[in-house]
Motif scaffolding. Structure first.
Motif, PDB file in Angstrom:
ATOM      1  N   ALA A  65       0.845  -1.195   0.000  1.00  0.00           N
ATOM      2  CA  ALA A  65       0.000   0.000   0.000  1.00  0.00           C
ATOM      3  C   ALA A  65       0.879   1.242   0.000  1.00  0.00           C
ATOM      4  O   ALA A  65       1.904   1.297   0.703  1.00  0.00           O
ATOM      5  CB  ALA A  65      -0.910   0.011   1.227  1.00  0.00           C
TER       6      ALA A  65
ATOM      7  N   TYR B 205      -6.197   2.905   5.869  1.00  0.00           N
ATOM      8  CA  TYR B 205      -6.806   2.304   4.683  1.00  0.00           C
ATOM      9  C   TYR B 205      -8.031   1.476   5.066  1.00  0.00           C
ATOM     10  O   TYR B 205      -8.003   0.706   6.026  1.00  0.00           O
ATOM     11  CB  TYR B 205      -5.805   1.406   3.966  1.00  0.00           C
ATOM     12  CG  TYR B 205      -4.923   2.131   2.969  1.00  0.00           C
ATOM     13  CD1 TYR B 205      -5.257   2.168   1.617  1.00  0.00           C
ATOM     14  CD2 TYR B 205      -3.752   2.771   3.372  1.00  0.00           C
ATOM     15  CE1 TYR B 205      -4.454   2.818   0.687  1.00  0.00           C
ATOM     16  CE2 TYR B 205      -2.936   3.427   2.447  1.00  0.00           C
ATOM     17  CZ  TYR B 205      -3.309   3.441   1.107  1.00  0.00           C
ATOM     18  OH  TYR B 205      -2.515   4.087   0.187  1.00  0.00           O
ATOM     19  N   GLU B 206      -9.098   1.668   4.311  1.00  0.00           N
ATOM     20  CA  GLU B 206     -10.322   0.889   4.482  1.00  0.00           C
ATOM     21  C   GLU B 206     -10.924   0.624   3.106  1.00  0.00           C
ATOM     22  O   GLU B 206     -10.708   1.392   2.166  1.00  0.00           O
ATOM     23  CB  GLU B 206     -11.346   1.654   5.338  1.00  0.00           C
ATOM     24  CG  GLU B 206     -10.924   1.891   6.776  1.00  0.00           C
ATOM     25  CD  GLU B 206     -11.986   2.646   7.551  1.00  0.00           C
ATOM     26  OE1 GLU B 206     -13.104   2.856   6.991  1.00  0.00           O
ATOM     27  OE2 GLU B 206     -11.708   3.039   8.694  1.00  0.00           O
ATOM     28  N   PRO B 207     -11.676  -0.471   2.964  1.00  0.00           N
ATOM     29  CA  PRO B 207     -12.332  -0.731   1.676  1.00  0.00           C
ATOM     30  C   PRO B 207     -13.440   0.281   1.422  1.00  0.00           C
ATOM     31  O   PRO B 207     -14.123   0.724   2.347  1.00  0.00           O
ATOM     32  CB  PRO B 207     -12.872  -2.149   1.823  1.00  0.00           C
ATOM     33  CG  PRO B 207     -12.993  -2.355   3.301  1.00  0.00           C
ATOM     34  CD  PRO B 207     -11.906  -1.558   3.930  1.00  0.00           C
TER      35      PRO B 207
ATOM     36  N   ARG C  84      -9.263  -0.522  -1.576  1.00  0.00           N
ATOM     37  CA  ARG C  84      -8.847   0.093  -0.323  1.00  0.00           C
ATOM     38  C   ARG C  84      -8.397   1.526  -0.575  1.00  0.00           C
ATOM     39  O   ARG C  84      -7.754   1.836  -1.574  1.00  0.00           O
ATOM     40  CB  ARG C  84      -7.729  -0.732   0.330  1.00  0.00           C
ATOM     41  CG  ARG C  84      -8.210  -2.120   0.739  1.00  0.00           C
ATOM     42  CD  ARG C  84      -7.088  -2.932   1.367  1.00  0.00           C
ATOM     43  NE  ARG C  84      -6.575  -2.320   2.581  1.00  0.00           N
ATOM     44  CZ  ARG C  84      -7.151  -2.371   3.769  1.00  0.00           C
ATOM     45  NH1 ARG C  84      -8.291  -3.022   3.919  1.00  0.00           N
ATOM     46  NH2 ARG C  84      -6.608  -1.794   4.815  1.00  0.00           N
TER      47      ARG C  84
END
Length: 303
Positions: free
Chosen positions: A225, A247-249, A257
């Motif tokens: 990432a 980070y998140e979906p 993400r």
């Protein structure tokens, strides 16, 4: 009405409501060039990181959403929610909200022209985008094209730069440098794909070049990432530093993400802009009208 005046009014809207609640050889600036174990551009991890970011950049063309934006510098401070729309190349729309979600100001640009509406004065300024536009109006010292790529968390190396080294830092992060060449280079070293500019040994620049001529540094965590980007001017001066965190979906649980917090630093100005995203929706394209002031606002020009 000058840009400085409009900015002053925006920062004053509502008074206090806007106030904040080493394995490398020595290099000229070790704070700029990463320390760690040099690795080949053909190494699996380097290829994977660059291919992943290239895929993200190629597919992430725009977004709409909302964020709480915090701006801080030696003589200014702003902390307000904003509605935001972004689209490549260099198109953006910022709607600054006052209390009760009322519109305090709006800035739009299509990358060529801009429009700025100050609700408190009911006045508009318009014109061509300049190199200082975003600094004058938002206190973010970047061009619209740079800012869009960074807020999409999908920037790319600047066209014309070349590979200039990759390192594994002691922390496990991977750092990859792209720099401006110091002299004329063979055209075969350039590529239409900025991520895959030729990595043949005769085309990879010395790691010192990024300090000498400027360029960009990309940092990836162990999951590939993107976690940081630094833009460098010649002599190793850091022009901007951007951190991507949390980070998140987006959308479904298995959606792409995205960093819910993006922090942009401008060391020369001792300033920082932080975007804490509340809502994000990726879009393949946005209508041109999104990046123009409504006629009802433009009618206020000169009033």
């Amino acid at each position: 009405m000058t840009l400085s005046v409009t900015l002053g009014r925006v920062l004053a809207i509502g008074g206090s409501m806007l106030l904040l609640a080493g394995c490398l050889h020595p290099t000229p600036n070790l704070a700029v060039v990463p320390q760690g174990q040099p690795v080949s551009f053909e190494a699996e991890r380097v290829v994977r990181a660059l291919d992943g970011l290239a895929a993200t950049t190629g597919s992430r063309m725009g977004l709409t959403g909302s964020a709480r934006v915090t701006l801080e510098g030696p003589d200014f401070k702003l902390n307000r929610p904003q509605r935001i729309a972004l689209a490549r190349p260099g198109r953006l729309r910022f709607e600054i909200l006052a209390l009760f979600d009322q519109l305090a100001a709006i800035l739009v640009t299509d990358g060529v022209d801009y429009g700025f509406y100050d609700a408190s004065a009911g006045q508009v300024s318009e014109g061509r985008v300049s190199s200082t536009l975003l600094w004058n109006l938002t206190k973010i010292d970047l061009s619209p094209d740079e800012l869009v790529g960074l807020l999409l968390a999908a920037p790319s190396p600047e066209a014309g730069t070349l590979s200039a080294g990759a390192w594994l830092e002691p922390t496990g992060r991977l750092a990859i440098a792209f720099a401006w060449p110091t002299e004329a280079i063979d055209a075969e070293c350039l590529s239409e794909d900025p991520f895959r500019a030729s990595v043949a040994s005769e085309c990879v620049l010395s790691h010192r070049t990024v300090v000498e001529t400027g360029g960009q540094l990309f940092f990836f965590d162990e999951a590939d990432a993107l976690v940081e980007v630094r833009g460098l001017d010649p002599a190793g001066v850091i022009r901007y530093r951007v951190r991507f965190e949390d980070y998140e979906p987006v959308g479904a649980e298995n959606g792409p993400r995205f960093p819910k917090r993006v922090t942009l630093e401008s060391p020369a100005n001792a300033s920082e802009a932080r975007f804490q995203w509340k809502r994000v929706r990726f879009v393949p394209e946005l209508a041109d009208e999104v990046f123009r002031l409504p006629e009802s606002m433009r009618a206020a020009k000169g009033s």
